[in-house]
Design a protein around this motif. Structure first.
Motif, PDB file in Angstrom:
ATOM      1  N   PHE A   1      -3.166   0.460 -47.401  1.00 59.78           N
ATOM      2  CA  PHE A   1      -3.918  -0.037 -48.157  1.00 59.78           C
ATOM      3  C   PHE A   1      -5.518   0.653 -47.973  1.00 59.78           C
ATOM      4  CE2 PHE A   1      -0.931  -3.550 -48.180  1.00 59.78           C
ATOM      5  CZ  PHE A   1      -0.895  -3.679 -49.473  1.00 59.78           C
ATOM      6  N   SER A   2      -6.137   1.366 -48.899  1.00 57.74           N
ATOM      7  CA  SER A   2      -7.271   1.814 -48.590  1.00 57.74           C
ATOM      8  C   SER A   2      -8.642   0.757 -49.061  1.00 57.74           C
ATOM      9  CB  SER A   2      -7.489   3.039 -49.408  1.00 57.74           C
ATOM     10  OG  SER A   2      -7.347   2.807 -50.911  1.00 57.74           O
ATOM     11  N   VAL A   3      -9.675   1.129 -48.239  1.00 60.04           N
ATOM     12  CA  VAL A   3     -10.689   0.014 -48.587  1.00 60.04           C
ATOM     13  C   VAL A   3     -11.833   1.053 -48.829  1.00 60.04           C
ATOM     14  CG1 VAL A   3     -12.097  -1.553 -47.462  1.00 60.04           C
ATOM     15  CG2 VAL A   3      -9.797  -1.671 -46.946  1.00 60.04           C
ATOM     16  N   GLN A   4     -12.405   0.573 -49.947  1.00 65.20           N
ATOM     17  CA  GLN A   4     -13.484   1.436 -50.543  1.00 65.20           C
ATOM     18  C   GLN A   4     -14.721   0.748 -51.231  1.00 65.20           C
ATOM     19  OE1 GLN A   4     -11.926   4.254 -53.510  1.00 65.20           O
ATOM     20  NE2 GLN A   4     -10.950   5.599 -51.897  1.00 65.20           N
ATOM     21  N   LEU A   5     -15.655   0.794 -50.699  1.00 61.79           N
ATOM     22  CA  LEU A   5     -16.831   0.351 -51.362  1.00 61.79           C
ATOM     23  C   LEU A   5     -16.997   0.553 -52.853  1.00 61.79           C
ATOM     24  CD1 LEU A   5     -19.581   0.973 -48.697  1.00 61.79           C
ATOM     25  CD2 LEU A   5     -18.368  -1.282 -49.005  1.00 61.79           C
ATOM     26  N   ASN A   6     -17.421  -0.644 -53.690  1.00 64.66           N
ATOM     27  CA  ASN A   6     -17.348  -0.344 -55.134  1.00 64.66           C
ATOM     28  C   ASN A   6     -18.680   0.605 -55.434  1.00 64.66           C
ATOM     29  OD1 ASN A   6     -17.746  -0.395 -57.805  1.00 64.66           O
ATOM     30  ND2 ASN A   6     -17.660  -2.530 -58.111  1.00 64.66           N
ATOM     31  N   PRO A   7     -18.497   1.919 -55.887  1.00 62.87           N
ATOM     32  CA  PRO A   7     -19.744   2.636 -56.169  1.00 62.87           C
ATOM     33  C   PRO A   7     -20.834   2.170 -57.026  1.00 62.87           C
ATOM     34  CG  PRO A   7     -17.946   3.662 -57.194  1.00 62.87           C
ATOM     35  CD  PRO A   7     -17.467   2.603 -56.261  1.00 62.87           C
ATOM     36  N   ASP A   8     -20.284   1.270 -58.091  1.00 64.50           N
ATOM     37  CA  ASP A   8     -21.227   0.659 -58.989  1.00 64.50           C
ATOM     38  C   ASP A   8     -22.351  -0.370 -58.369  1.00 64.50           C
ATOM     39  OD1 ASP A   8     -20.095   2.173 -60.889  1.00 64.50           O
ATOM     40  OD2 ASP A   8     -18.601   0.713 -61.519  1.00 64.50           O
ATOM     41  N   VAL A   9     -21.917  -1.005 -57.212  1.00 67.07           N
ATOM     42  CA  VAL A   9     -22.930  -1.849 -56.895  1.00 67.07           C
ATOM     43  C   VAL A   9     -24.035  -1.147 -55.737  1.00 67.07           C
ATOM     44  CG1 VAL A   9     -21.519  -3.701 -57.275  1.00 67.07           C
ATOM     45  CG2 VAL A   9     -21.523  -2.732 -55.054  1.00 67.07           C
ATOM     46  N   MET A  10     -23.520   0.206 -55.400  1.00 67.65           N
ATOM     47  CA  MET A  10     -24.394   0.877 -54.524  1.00 67.65           C
ATOM     48  C   MET A  10     -25.511   1.578 -54.906  1.00 67.65           C
ATOM     49  SD  MET A  10     -21.088   2.208 -51.963  1.00 67.65           S
ATOM     50  CE  MET A  10     -22.320   3.037 -50.889  1.00 67.65           C
ATOM     51  N   PRO A  11     -26.900   0.987 -54.757  1.00 66.34           N
ATOM     52  CA  PRO A  11     -28.112   1.687 -55.307  1.00 66.34           C
ATOM     53  C   PRO A  11     -28.192   2.854 -54.302  1.00 66.34           C
ATOM     54  CG  PRO A  11     -28.776  -0.102 -54.017  1.00 66.34           C
ATOM     55  CD  PRO A  11     -27.083  -0.432 -54.032  1.00 66.34           C
ATOM     56  N   ARG A  12     -28.605   3.981 -55.345  1.00 65.88           N
ATOM     57  CA  ARG A  12     -28.507   5.318 -54.493  1.00 65.88           C
ATOM     58  C   ARG A  12     -30.250   5.639 -54.443  1.00 65.88           C
ATOM     59  NH1 ARG A  12     -23.608   7.747 -52.992  1.00 65.88           N
ATOM     60  NH2 ARG A  12     -21.975   6.965 -54.079  1.00 65.88           N
ATOM     61  N   LEU A  13     -30.685   5.330 -53.307  1.00 62.40           N
ATOM     62  CA  LEU A  13     -32.182   5.392 -53.207  1.00 62.40           C
ATOM     63  C   LEU A  13     -32.752   6.710 -52.372  1.00 62.40           C
ATOM     64  CD1 LEU A  13     -32.568   1.648 -52.404  1.00 62.40           C
ATOM     65  CD2 LEU A  13     -32.964   2.868 -54.578  1.00 62.40           C
ATOM     66  N   ARG A  14     -33.727   7.071 -52.654  1.00 60.80           N
ATOM     67  CA  ARG A  14     -34.465   8.175 -51.885  1.00 60.80           C
ATOM     68  C   ARG A  14     -35.844   8.154 -51.625  1.00 60.80           C
ATOM     69  NH1 ARG A  14     -33.318  13.681 -55.635  1.00 60.80           N
ATOM     70  NH2 ARG A  14     -34.901  12.769 -57.359  1.00 60.80           N
ATOM     71  N   VAL A  15     -36.693   8.688 -50.742  1.00 56.22           N
ATOM     72  CA  VAL A  15     -37.968   8.700 -50.701  1.00 56.22           C
ATOM     73  C   VAL A  15     -38.493   9.866 -51.922  1.00 56.22           C
ATOM     74  CG1 VAL A  15     -39.912   9.442 -49.196  1.00 56.22           C
ATOM     75  CG2 VAL A  15     -38.032   8.171 -48.315  1.00 56.22           C
ATOM     76  N   HIS A  16     -39.478   9.390 -52.372  1.00 55.46           N
ATOM     77  CA  HIS A  16     -40.183  10.182 -53.418  1.00 55.46           C
ATOM     78  C   HIS A  16     -40.768  11.311 -52.671  1.00 55.46           C
ATOM     79  CE1 HIS A  16     -41.922  11.694 -57.077  1.00 55.46           C
ATOM     80  NE2 HIS A  16     -41.730  10.456 -57.732  1.00 55.46           N
TER      81      HIS A  16
END
Length: 531
Positions: free
Chosen positions: A340-355
């Motif tokens: 069994f592979s365990v992966q985080l749900n990409p739809d709930v992971m906010p992609r943030l960065r410094v402006h």
């Protein structure tokens, strides 16, 4: 006592703001995290969404179920530079006082489609409890549950739309609308007409009497609407309203006299104290209703098919939506072994960065007024991004450890669940139990067996004859299996269930069996006995 000075050395734990934020983010649910990210994007000008990476989801998208983000449109790189230059010169944060979208004050759903009943009425007295799992759809059925909930018509909207067809006067319309808005989620009117009138008229006796008369008329109109039984003050009235409707339909359709008599007997039963019906006291009911026990059984079976909660089908689906944080998929190796592979749900992971533009502007104006305050905001943005990443890394590690220890569950289901406590995972990962508790609260895992909260995989163990232990979850599943297979005319008692578990090698006391049965919402033998 003479005052004096003295030195004392002591140790105490002090949580830095960064650590406090890390703990706070760790215990948030998916939707709460989305709201926190959204608020941070508004408050901190140095934080922005990174729309370049795959699986990017804006906080609003997570909460509302949208799949596209319109955060970055409408600004060219030249305009970004102008904004950054203005910000660096004035050393002032961008204004966040944006005008919200105009609100729609009209009744939602009045022009929508007809509300539909989603299935047959339950034969249970109580509404079925929300189970701990939600079966996954097939891969080709990609339906967004939150979009479905947003398009779902509520009970009040459904009733308001029906009320439009009655063509009432202004006062009667207002009275009916007030009663509709006073219903609870099950479709019951919990407050009496006198209490409702007093809440509007206060101590004005004449106005209260007039309102009571208006409400009495409006209540009859409300109880004539669909779903049948809505507007009842109690369960007995709800059942009688449905039986009255069935009798009227039976008379219009020319049904046999025997069936109409059965409906009339059911109505007579509901007019008696309902505790007699709940206890299935046939002898007492036969005396009160003047009917044979065989006829009473048939009438009670008819009553059991009625809907005790008319508003059940219109319950707000959005409250029950579960967005999984982790997705577990079976993977078959070249040797044929299933892993069994365990992966985080990409739809709930906010992609943030410094402006970058704002950060570079701040570096070019190191000696300007307010530089220290803005430098602190930049550091806060970096901490927030790091803590978000750490949160998901911890969820990933804990989920992998759970899957490793409960592998049999993902293959065989609840009966194969192993005993597991927080300390087991904490010791394996070198974390504190409180951290594991925060990670497993309000976090969900989508598996081949359904979607479950991470806490679901933890359970105490019961001793077995072989010296091992069986998970309490597996024992509950076994009890449910025994009850499902029992003879309806001779339901199994708690003592008998305990003996059957002992035959399986599981030591479980009768009181423990009763506790597990209540957790499974399985009625007692008296209520399970067939009519």
């Amino acid at each position: 006592m003479k005052p004096g000075l003295s030195l004392r050395v002591s140790q105490h734990l002090s949580l830095t703001p960064q650590l406090q934020q890390s703990i706070q983010l760790l215990q948030l649910s998916t939707l709460e995290l989305a709201q926190e990210v959204e608020q941070m994007l508004v408050d901190n000008p140095f934080l922005e969404l990174d729309g370049d990476g795959p699986g990017t989801a804006a906080p609003d998208d997570i909460a509302a179920g949208a799949r596209e983000s319109n955060i970055s449109d409408g600004y060219s790189s030249e305009k970004e530079s102008e904004r950054a230059q203005a910000a660096s010169e004035s050393i002032a944060e961008p204004s966040t006082n944006e005008t919200p979208d105009s609100l729609n004050w009209e009744a939602d759903g009045l022009d929508g489609q007809d509300g539909e009943w989603g299935g047959e009425a339950s034969s249970e007295w109580d509404a079925p409890s929300a189970s701990g799992s939600t079966r996954n759809r097939d891969d080709d059925e990609e339906v967004d549950a939150i979009d479905l909930a947003r398009g779902h018509e509520s009970l009040t909207d459904f009733l308001h739309r029906q009320a439009l067809s009655l063509h009432l006067g202004a006062e009667d319309t207002a009275a009916l609308r007030f009663l509709i808005e006073s219903l609870n989620d099950d479709g019951y009117l919990e407050e009496s007409l006198q209490e409702l009138a007093h809440s509007l008229a206060g101590d004005d006796l004449e106005e209260r009497e007039e309102l009571e008369q208006r409400f009495a008329i409006a209540l009859k109109l409300l109880q004539s609407l669909e779903p049948v039984g809505v507007g009842a003050r109690n369960l007995a009235e709800c059942l009688q309203l449905q039986l009255r409707d069935l009798i009227r339909d039976a008379e219009d359709e020319g049904t046999t006299a025997a069936h109409i008599n059965q409906l009339l007997l059911a109505q007579s039963i509901c007019a008696q104290p309902l505790d007699l019906l709940a206890r299935r006291d046939l002898r007492k009911l036969a005396s009160l209703c003047g009917a044979r026990e065989e006829a009473l059984r048939e009438a009670m079976a008819l009553i059991a098919r009625l809907e005790p909660r008319p508003g059940r089908r219109f319950v707000d689906l959005e409250r029950q939506i579960v967005v999984p944080d982790v997705i577990v998929r079976p993977v078959r190796s070249s040797s044929g072994r299933v892993d069994f592979s365990v992966q985080l749900n990409p739809d709930v992971m906010p992609r943030l960065r410094v402006h970058d533009i704002y950060a570079n502007a701040l570096r070019r104006h190191k000696n300007s007024e307010g530089h220290a305050a803005l430098q602190q905001r930049l550091q806060e943005a970096r901490w927030f991004i790091k803590n978000i990443q750490q949160r998901f890394d911890t969820i990933q590690r804990v989920s992998e450890a759970i899957v490793e220890r409960q592998k049999n569950f993902f293959v065989h289901g609840e009966l194969a669940m192993r005993p597991l406590v927080l300390r087991d995972i904490a010791d394996a990962l070198g974390l504190h139990e409180s951290t594991i508790s925060r990670v497993t609260t309000a976090k969900y895992m989508a598996t081949p067996q359904g979607t479950f909260e991470l806490k679901y995989f933890f359970g105490s163990g019961l001793g077995t004859e072989t010296g091992g232990s069986a998970s309490s979850t597996a024992v509950r599943a076994l009890i449910k299996q025994f009850v499902d297979a029992e003879d309806p005319k001779k339901p199994l008692s708690d003592a008998k269930l305990a003996d059957m578990l002992k035959e399986q090698g599981i030591e479980c006391a009768r009181r423990t069996v009763a506790k597990y049965r209540e957790q499974l919402k399985i009625p007692t033998t008296t209520l399970r006995k067939a009519l």
